[in-house]
Design a protein around this motif. Sequence first.
Motif, mmCIF file in Angstrom:
data_model
loop_
_atom_site.group_PDB
_atom_site.id
_atom_site.type_symbol
_atom_site.label_atom_id
_atom_site.label_comp_id
_atom_site.label_asym_id
_atom_site.label_seq_id
_atom_site.Cartn_x
_atom_site.Cartn_y
_atom_site.Cartn_z
ATOM 1 N N UNK A 18 42.308 61.404 11.838
ATOM 2 C CA UNK A 18 43.706 61.242 11.454
ATOM 3 C C UNK A 18 44.184 62.519 10.795
ATOM 4 N N UNK A 19 45.449 62.816 10.957
ATOM 5 C CA UNK A 19 45.985 64.092 10.483
ATOM 6 C C UNK A 19 45.785 64.356 9.011
ATOM 7 N N UNK A 20 46.109 63.382 8.154
ATOM 8 C CA UNK A 20 45.989 63.598 6.712
ATOM 9 C C UNK A 20 44.540 63.800 6.282
ATOM 10 N N UNK A 21 43.653 62.957 6.776
ATOM 11 C CA UNK A 21 42.230 63.072 6.405
ATOM 12 C C UNK A 21 41.642 64.374 6.927
ATOM 13 N N UNK A 22 42.007 64.769 8.130
ATOM 14 C CA UNK A 22 41.498 66.015 8.705
ATOM 15 C C UNK A 22 41.947 67.210 7.863
ATOM 16 N N UNK A 23 43.202 67.212 7.444
ATOM 17 C CA UNK A 23 43.704 68.323 6.628
ATOM 18 C C UNK A 23 43.048 68.352 5.252
ATOM 19 N N UNK A 24 42.810 67.188 4.664
ATOM 20 C CA UNK A 24 42.116 67.148 3.361
ATOM 21 C C UNK A 24 40.702 67.699 3.489
ATOM 22 N N UNK A 25 39.991 67.274 4.522
ATOM 23 C CA UNK A 25 38.634 67.766 4.743
ATOM 24 C C UNK A 25 38.656 69.266 5.033
ATOM 25 N N UNK A 26 39.616 69.716 5.796
ATOM 26 C CA UNK A 26 39.736 71.140 6.115
ATOM 27 C C UNK A 26 39.950 71.967 4.856
ATOM 28 N N UNK A 27 40.792 71.479 3.932
ATOM 29 C CA UNK A 27 41.040 72.216 2.687
ATOM 30 C C UNK A 27 39.797 72.297 1.809
ATOM 31 N N UNK A 28 38.915 71.312 1.928
ATOM 32 C CA UNK A 28 37.698 71.267 1.107
ATOM 33 C C UNK A 28 36.527 71.983 1.774
ATOM 34 N N UNK A 29 36.728 72.496 2.971
ATOM 35 C CA UNK A 29 35.643 73.094 3.753
ATOM 36 C C UNK A 29 35.999 74.508 4.167
ATOM 37 N N UNK A 30 35.013 75.196 4.698
ATOM 38 C CA UNK A 30 35.240 76.482 5.343
ATOM 39 C C UNK A 30 35.356 76.185 6.835
ATOM 40 N N UNK A 31 36.404 76.657 7.481
ATOM 41 C CA UNK A 31 36.628 76.407 8.901
ATOM 42 C C UNK A 31 36.226 77.631 9.704
ATOM 43 N N UNK A 32 35.383 77.396 10.703
ATOM 44 C CA UNK A 32 34.867 78.476 11.534
ATOM 45 C C UNK A 32 35.298 78.217 12.972
ATOM 46 N N UNK A 33 35.965 79.184 13.557
ATOM 47 C CA UNK A 33 36.493 79.073 14.916
ATOM 48 C C UNK A 33 35.717 79.974 15.866
ATOM 49 N N UNK A 34 35.501 79.496 17.073
ATOM 50 C CA UNK A 34 34.767 80.289 18.064
ATOM 51 C C UNK A 34 35.614 81.407 18.665
ATOM 52 N N UNK A 35 36.949 81.279 18.604
ATOM 53 C CA UNK A 35 37.768 82.329 19.201
ATOM 54 C C UNK A 35 39.252 82.106 19.014
ATOM 55 N N UNK A 36 40.064 82.991 19.584
ATOM 56 C CA UNK A 36 41.506 82.977 19.341
ATOM 57 C C UNK A 36 42.229 81.726 19.840
ATOM 58 N N UNK A 37 41.813 81.154 20.936
ATOM 59 C CA UNK A 37 42.464 79.939 21.437
ATOM 60 C C UNK A 37 42.210 78.782 20.469
ATOM 61 N N UNK A 38 40.986 78.687 19.994
ATOM 62 C CA UNK A 38 40.630 77.645 19.033
ATOM 63 C C UNK A 38 41.354 77.859 17.708
ATOM 64 N N UNK A 39 41.424 79.090 17.252
ATOM 65 C CA UNK A 39 42.142 79.402 16.008
ATOM 66 C C UNK A 39 43.615 79.032 16.133
ATOM 67 N N UNK A 40 44.220 79.332 17.271
ATOM 68 C CA UNK A 40 45.625 78.988 17.486
ATOM 69 C C UNK A 40 45.823 77.473 17.439
ATOM 70 N N UNK A 41 44.903 76.727 18.016
ATOM 71 C CA UNK A 41 45.005 75.265 18.001
ATOM 72 C C UNK A 41 44.870 74.736 16.583
ATOM 73 N N UNK A 42 43.931 75.284 15.813
ATOM 74 C CA UNK A 42 43.777 74.871 14.419
ATOM 75 C C UNK A 42 45.076 75.093 13.654
ATOM 76 N N UNK A 43 45.693 76.253 13.838
ATOM 77 C CA UNK A 43 46.958 76.541 13.145
ATOM 78 C C UNK A 43 48.052 75.572 13.582
#
Length: 75
Positions: A18-43
């Motif tokens: 779910x969007x809210x839970x995912x964003x909370x977990x993301x703020x509490x974690x370090x996010x590692x992306x494999x590449x620019x397409x994935x980074x763009x999707x995360x943003x």
Amino acid sequence: AVLFSSASTAANFVAILGGDAACRLARASRLVSIGPVTSAKLRELGMEPDVEAARHDAGGLLEATLAVLKSREAP
């Protein structure tokens, strides 16, 4: 750390948690992306990757993860 190996992995992360839970977990974690397409999707999903792999393969993802985790260690 939460590792994202594709744009669809990022989308599924949000869909499952779910969007809210995912964003909370993301703020509490370090996010590692494999590449620019994935980074763009995360943003697009409202999450900023802490690091993007220089090499866009499993080895590059591992190297980026180790680097971001080491940068968080106390001196």
